[in-house]
Design an enzyme around this catalytic site. Structure first.
Site, PDB file in Angstrom:
ATOM      1  N   TYR A 211       0.808  -1.224   0.000  1.00  0.00           N
ATOM      2  CA  TYR A 211       0.000   0.000   0.000  1.00  0.00           C
ATOM      3  C   TYR A 211       0.839   1.272   0.000  1.00  0.00           C
ATOM      4  O   TYR A 211       0.294   2.365  -0.074  1.00  0.00           O
ATOM      5  CB  TYR A 211      -0.906   0.014   1.234  1.00  0.00           C
ATOM      6  CG  TYR A 211      -0.139  -0.108   2.535  1.00  0.00           C
ATOM      7  CD1 TYR A 211       0.407   1.009   3.169  1.00  0.00           C
ATOM      8  CD2 TYR A 211       0.085  -1.350   3.120  1.00  0.00           C
ATOM      9  CE1 TYR A 211       1.139   0.896   4.345  1.00  0.00           C
ATOM     10  CE2 TYR A 211       0.801  -1.485   4.298  1.00  0.00           C
ATOM     11  CZ  TYR A 211       1.333  -0.361   4.902  1.00  0.00           C
ATOM     12  OH  TYR A 211       2.063  -0.478   6.057  1.00  0.00           O
ATOM     13  N   GLY A 212       2.173   1.144   0.096  1.00  0.00           N
ATOM     14  CA  GLY A 212       3.021   2.318   0.256  1.00  0.00           C
ATOM     15  C   GLY A 212       4.171   2.374  -0.730  1.00  0.00           C
ATOM     16  O   GLY A 212       3.972   2.339  -1.950  1.00  0.00           O
ATOM     17  N   THR A 213       5.373   2.441  -0.196  1.00  0.00           N
ATOM     18  CA  THR A 213       6.546   2.703  -1.038  1.00  0.00           C
ATOM     19  C   THR A 213       6.985   1.506  -1.867  1.00  0.00           C
ATOM     20  O   THR A 213       7.888   1.636  -2.695  1.00  0.00           O
ATOM     21  CB  THR A 213       7.729   3.181  -0.177  1.00  0.00           C
ATOM     22  OG1 THR A 213       8.073   2.155   0.766  1.00  0.00           O
ATOM     23  CG2 THR A 213       7.375   4.464   0.559  1.00  0.00           C
ATOM     24  N   LEU A 214       6.361   0.343  -1.684  1.00  0.00           N
ATOM     25  CA  LEU A 214       6.674  -0.817  -2.531  1.00  0.00           C
ATOM     26  C   LEU A 214       5.853  -0.810  -3.822  1.00  0.00           C
ATOM     27  O   LEU A 214       6.119  -1.614  -4.719  1.00  0.00           O
ATOM     28  CB  LEU A 214       6.425  -2.115  -1.766  1.00  0.00           C
ATOM     29  CG  LEU A 214       7.492  -2.504  -0.742  1.00  0.00           C
ATOM     30  CD1 LEU A 214       6.969  -3.598   0.180  1.00  0.00           C
ATOM     31  CD2 LEU A 214       8.773  -2.958  -1.430  1.00  0.00           C
TER      32      LEU A 214
ATOM     33  N   GLU B  63      11.011  -4.235   5.988  1.00  0.00           N
ATOM     34  CA  GLU B  63       9.980  -3.677   6.852  1.00  0.00           C
ATOM     35  C   GLU B  63      10.340  -3.759   8.340  1.00  0.00           C
ATOM     36  O   GLU B  63       9.560  -3.331   9.198  1.00  0.00           O
ATOM     37  CB  GLU B  63       8.643  -4.383   6.603  1.00  0.00           C
ATOM     38  CG  GLU B  63       8.174  -4.368   5.152  1.00  0.00           C
ATOM     39  CD  GLU B  63       7.763  -2.983   4.680  1.00  0.00           C
ATOM     40  OE1 GLU B  63       7.867  -2.022   5.464  1.00  0.00           O
ATOM     41  OE2 GLU B  63       7.313  -2.857   3.524  1.00  0.00           O
TER      42      GLU B  63
END
Length: 218
Positions: A36-39, A111
């Protein structure tokens, strides 16, 4: 081939792991990961997934959103966090990947799972259907996602005014600072704690972590 067809070809069903004969790894058991983010595509940590896809350790399955409302917030340096508070926030948009055990270990390391940064927990989602599949019922999936660790999740929710985002877009990511560009004398947990202790948004030219670090050095 549509997203549903790709999942059907892999024999996934609605499970969070499945047998993938096309994965060129030491093990054929893959895990579904909701990012949901920087990946995601276009963000700073997507290079990790690109490397894993190139080696056959990961595969992009499609766009996805959470089946339930969940808070998506930002912490220090605009780092995104999903909070394990079902029923709060909004359905969150992201991307779905299948990853091998080897790739999963690399993601866990990124993470900070063993360092108390995030924790990997189940998430229920719905695959976003492509145009040619609009007449089909939504495809439910069971995957895993990286949530803010339970040791600070409540404080992070309050620090964000108990308001979340529907999607981590370029707008929400504005001001994001890569790990290599952050103060190296502070651990990520130090950065989180400094962010949580900052009572109000910082001046526009100074991030709260930078402000706290500057104050501490005087």
């Amino acid at each position: 081939m549509g997203a549903a067809d790709r999942l059907e070809e892999m024999g996934m069903g609605n499970h969070n792991s499945f047998h993938n004969d096309n994965t060129s790894t030491c093990s054929s058991i893959s895990t579904l990961i909701f990012t949901y983010g920087t990946l995601k595509h276009g963000f700073s940590n997507h290079t990790l997934l690109q490397d894993m896809m190139a080696s056959g350790d990961a595969a992009f399955l499609g766009l996805c959103r959470t089946a339930n409302q969940l808070p998506l917030v930002c912490g220090p340096y605009r780092v995104p966090f999903l909070l394990n508070f079902h029923g709060r926030g909004h359905p969150v948009s992201g991307e779905l990947y299948s990853v091998s055990p080897r790739a999963l270990a690399r993601m866990d390391d990124l993470e900070g799972v063993t360092r108390g940064h995030y924790e990997r927990l189940p998430v229920r989602g719905v695959l976003i259907q492509e145009e040619e599949e609009e007449d089909h019922d939504p495809l439910p999936i069971e995957a895993e996602a990286y949530y803010a660790h339970s040791t600070y999740v409540e404080a992070l929710w309050k620090r964000n005014g108990e308001k979340g985002y529907q999607c981590y877009s370029e707008k929400e990511a504005k001001g994001y600072v890569k790990c290599k560009d952050r103060p190296q004398h502070l651990s990520f947990m130090d950065q989180i704690q400094l962010f949580l202790s900052s009572p109000s948004p910082p001046p526009s030219d100074l991030h709260p972590i930078a402000a706290a670090a500057t104050t501490a050095s005087k």
